[in-house]
Write a protein that holds these residues in place. Structure first.
Motif, PDB file in Angstrom:
ATOM      1  N   ILE A   1       0.858  -1.187   0.000  1.00 33.17           N
ATOM      2  CA  ILE A   1       0.000   0.000   0.000  1.00 33.17           C
ATOM      3  C   ILE A   1       0.891   1.232   0.000  1.00 33.17           C
ATOM      4  O   ILE A   1       1.675   1.455   0.922  1.00 33.17           O
ATOM      5  N   THR A   2       0.764   2.044  -1.031  1.00 27.93           N
ATOM      6  CA  THR A   2       1.653   3.195  -1.179  1.00 27.93           C
ATOM      7  C   THR A   2       0.962   4.536  -0.966  1.00 27.93           C
ATOM      8  O   THR A   2       1.646   5.568  -0.939  1.00 27.93           O
ATOM      9  N   LYS A   3      -0.361   4.535  -0.823  1.00 31.66           N
ATOM     10  CA  LYS A   3      -1.056   5.807  -0.616  1.00 31.66           C
ATOM     11  C   LYS A   3      -2.330   5.573   0.191  1.00 31.66           C
ATOM     12  O   LYS A   3      -3.036   4.593  -0.010  1.00 31.66           O
ATOM     13  N   PHE A   4      -2.604   6.505   1.120  1.00 34.87           N
ATOM     14  CA  PHE A   4      -3.813   6.460   1.941  1.00 34.87           C
ATOM     15  C   PHE A   4      -4.428   7.858   1.895  1.00 34.87           C
ATOM     16  O   PHE A   4      -3.792   8.830   2.298  1.00 34.87           O
ATOM     17  N   LEU A   5      -5.639   7.947   1.389  1.00 38.82           N
ATOM     18  CA  LEU A   5      -6.367   9.213   1.354  1.00 38.82           C
ATOM     19  C   LEU A   5      -7.528   9.143   2.318  1.00 38.82           C
ATOM     20  O   LEU A   5      -8.361   8.241   2.241  1.00 38.82           O
ATOM     21  N   LEU A   6      -7.551  10.090   3.245  1.00 40.86           N
ATOM     22  CA  LEU A   6      -8.592  10.157   4.266  1.00 40.86           C
ATOM     23  C   LEU A   6      -9.396  11.431   4.043  1.00 40.86           C
ATOM     24  O   LEU A   6      -8.836  12.529   4.000  1.00 40.86           O
ATOM     25  N   ILE A   7     -10.704  11.301   3.895  1.00 36.75           N
ATOM     26  CA  ILE A   7     -11.558  12.479   3.759  1.00 36.75           C
ATOM     27  C   ILE A   7     -12.016  12.905   5.148  1.00 36.75           C
ATOM     28  O   ILE A   7     -12.719  12.169   5.834  1.00 36.75           O
ATOM     29  N   SER A   8     -11.587  14.071   5.559  1.00 32.65           N
ATOM     30  CA  SER A   8     -11.894  14.613   6.873  1.00 32.65           C
ATOM     31  C   SER A   8     -12.787  15.839   6.708  1.00 32.65           C
ATOM     32  O   SER A   8     -13.688  15.829   5.864  1.00 32.65           O
ATOM     33  N   TYR A   9     -12.550  16.886   7.461  1.00 29.93           N
ATOM     34  CA  TYR A   9     -13.311  18.127   7.267  1.00 29.93           C
ATOM     35  C   TYR A   9     -12.465  19.315   7.707  1.00 29.93           C
ATOM     36  O   TYR A   9     -11.502  19.176   8.473  1.00 29.93           O
ATOM     37  N   LEU A  10     -12.844  20.469   7.241  1.00 33.19           N
ATOM     38  CA  LEU A  10     -12.028  21.670   7.336  1.00 33.19           C
ATOM     39  C   LEU A  10     -11.658  22.070   8.767  1.00 33.19           C
ATOM     40  O   LEU A  10     -10.566  22.568   9.015  1.00 33.19           O
ATOM     41  N   GLY A  11     -12.558  21.844   9.716  1.00 31.19           N
ATOM     42  CA  GLY A  11     -12.325  22.300  11.081  1.00 31.19           C
ATOM     43  C   GLY A  11     -11.584  21.327  11.969  1.00 31.19           C
ATOM     44  O   GLY A  11     -11.416  21.585  13.163  1.00 31.19           O
ATOM     45  N   SER A  12     -11.105  20.221  11.401  1.00 24.44           N
ATOM     46  CA  SER A  12     -10.456  19.184  12.204  1.00 24.44           C
ATOM     47  C   SER A  12      -9.011  19.575  12.481  1.00 24.44           C
ATOM     48  O   SER A  12      -8.091  19.184  11.761  1.00 24.44           O
ATOM     49  N   ARG A  13      -8.815  20.346  13.536  1.00 24.78           N
ATOM     50  CA  ARG A  13      -7.482  20.752  13.952  1.00 24.78           C
ATOM     51  C   ARG A  13      -7.552  21.243  15.393  1.00 24.78           C
ATOM     52  O   ARG A  13      -8.607  21.642  15.883  1.00 24.78           O
ATOM     53  N   ARG A  14      -6.391  21.216  16.087  1.00 18.19           N
ATOM     54  CA  ARG A  14      -6.341  21.648  17.494  1.00 18.19           C
ATOM     55  C   ARG A  14      -6.119  23.151  17.633  1.00 18.19           C
ATOM     56  O   ARG A  14      -6.608  23.777  18.567  1.00 18.19           O
ATOM     57  N   ASN A  15      -5.354  23.711  16.716  1.00 14.63           N
ATOM     58  CA  ASN A  15      -4.919  25.098  16.837  1.00 14.63           C
ATOM     59  C   ASN A  15      -5.396  25.930  15.654  1.00 14.63           C
ATOM     60  O   ASN A  15      -5.710  25.396  14.584  1.00 14.63           O
ATOM     61  N   LYS A  16      -5.422  27.228  15.849  1.00 14.03           N
ATOM     62  CA  LYS A  16      -5.834  28.143  14.789  1.00 14.03           C
ATOM     63  C   LYS A  16      -4.844  28.075  13.631  1.00 14.03           C
ATOM     64  O   LYS A  16      -3.638  28.160  13.826  1.00 14.03           O
ATOM     65  N   ALA A  17      -5.368  27.924  12.432  1.00 17.49           N
ATOM     66  CA  ALA A  17      -4.511  28.013  11.256  1.00 17.49           C
ATOM     67  C   ALA A  17      -3.961  29.433  11.163  1.00 17.49           C
ATOM     68  O   ALA A  17      -4.713  30.397  11.328  1.00 17.49           O
ATOM     69  N   PRO A  18      -2.664  29.597  10.916  1.00 20.40           N
ATOM     70  CA  PRO A  18      -2.079  30.935  10.896  1.00 20.40           C
ATOM     71  C   PRO A  18      -2.717  31.877   9.892  1.00 20.40           C
ATOM     72  O   PRO A  18      -2.647  33.097  10.061  1.00 20.40           O
TER      73      PRO A  18
END
Length: 272
Positions: free
Chosen positions: A123-140
């Motif tokens: 297996i050479t690639k894994f694509l995960l569909i998540s969502y825009l707000g999935s993060r712990r910290n504010k995007a700069p």
């Protein structure tokens, strides 16, 4: 790119059905994993002219309790690439079956497949569909107001889905960072619509809020799978003005990674 074998997890979702069409058009083989046998005809209809390119595997992701369970499904399909497009969000914050089922599918089962894929050299690639707000910290590149709005959603209507999805995102990031295998793409769309795809998007460091058609999400996912993406990438996605092929080429060439602002060291150290 030569023909590839795909394992598509959550195969009856709207994005997955659209993605199947793109993959078959590339003459790639798709094994689509579904829970309900009655959904089989919907999937096979996406390859009515090339039926040999699609297999349907009936198996509940909720029943995947270990990396060994996930590896059993992987071994049945022998994929080159894995796509996670399952999400238990249809009935509010807890999804169908409540918070426990959301954790079982969106966190635990996904992480089991990540670990199984990371231990499978083919297996050479894994694509995960998540969502825009999935993060712990504010995007700069986000404003304080945008970050506050994202937190309100994460801690409100998505209070169960958010930590489950974030754990899966971080698990894939950690797995690839530790071993540089496989290539990993976490595609992070905004609010999903059933509008027709327009073929133009905003990909990379986008605004914190906005929408995108499922059709364009599927088209971007297919283009990313058909491109050479090194290491791991978090890529945010909204509707926009840039043609999809150009957007994908740009984020690869410029090494865009929306993980910026997160503590990568902690993710690698603490990721499940």
């Amino acid at each position: 790119m030569a023909s590839k074998r795909m394992l598509l997890l959550g195969g009856h979702g709207k994005v997955s059905l659209l993605l199947t069409t793109h993959l078959v058009a590339r003459s790639w083989h798709v094994t689509s994993v579904i829970r309900d046998p009655s959904q089989k005809d919907d999937i096979l209809s996406k390859a009515k002219d090339r039926p040999e390119l699609v297999d349907v595997l009936v198996s509940s992701l909720e029943d995947v309790k270990s990396p060994e369970d996930a590896k059993s499904i992987i071994d049945q399909s022998k994929p080159d690439y894995v796509v996670w497009s399952a999400a238990n969000t249809n009935s509010g914050a807890g999804g169908k079956g409540g918070p426990a089922r959301t954790q079982a599918i969106d966190r635990d089962s996904c992480i089991h497949f990540i670990k199984a894929a990371a231990s499978t050299p083919s297996i050479t690639k894994f694509l995960l569909i998540s969502y825009l707000g999935s993060r712990r910290n504010k995007a700069p590149w986000w404003s304080d107001e945008e970050w506050a709005a994202a937190q309100e959603v994460n801690n409100g209507v998505l209070k169960n889905y958010y930590p489950a999805k974030l754990a899966a995102d971080e698990s894939l990031t950690a797995a690839v960072s530790r071993s540089n295998h496989p290539q990993a793409i976490i595609l992070r769309p905004g609010s999903l619509t059933d509008d027709e795809g327009v073929g133009k998007v905003s990909l990379g460091k986008t605004k914190a809020r906005g929408s995108i058609s499922r059709a364009d999400v599927a088209a971007v996912a297919a283009q990313l799978l058909d491109s050479d993406v090194k290491g791991f990438r978090w890529l945010d996605l909204l509707e926009g003005d840039e043609p999809i092929a150009d957007a994908v080429k740009r984020v690869i060439a410029e090494e865009v990674n929306c993980i910026e602002g997160e503590n990568i060291g902690d993710i690698i150290k603490d990721g499940p």
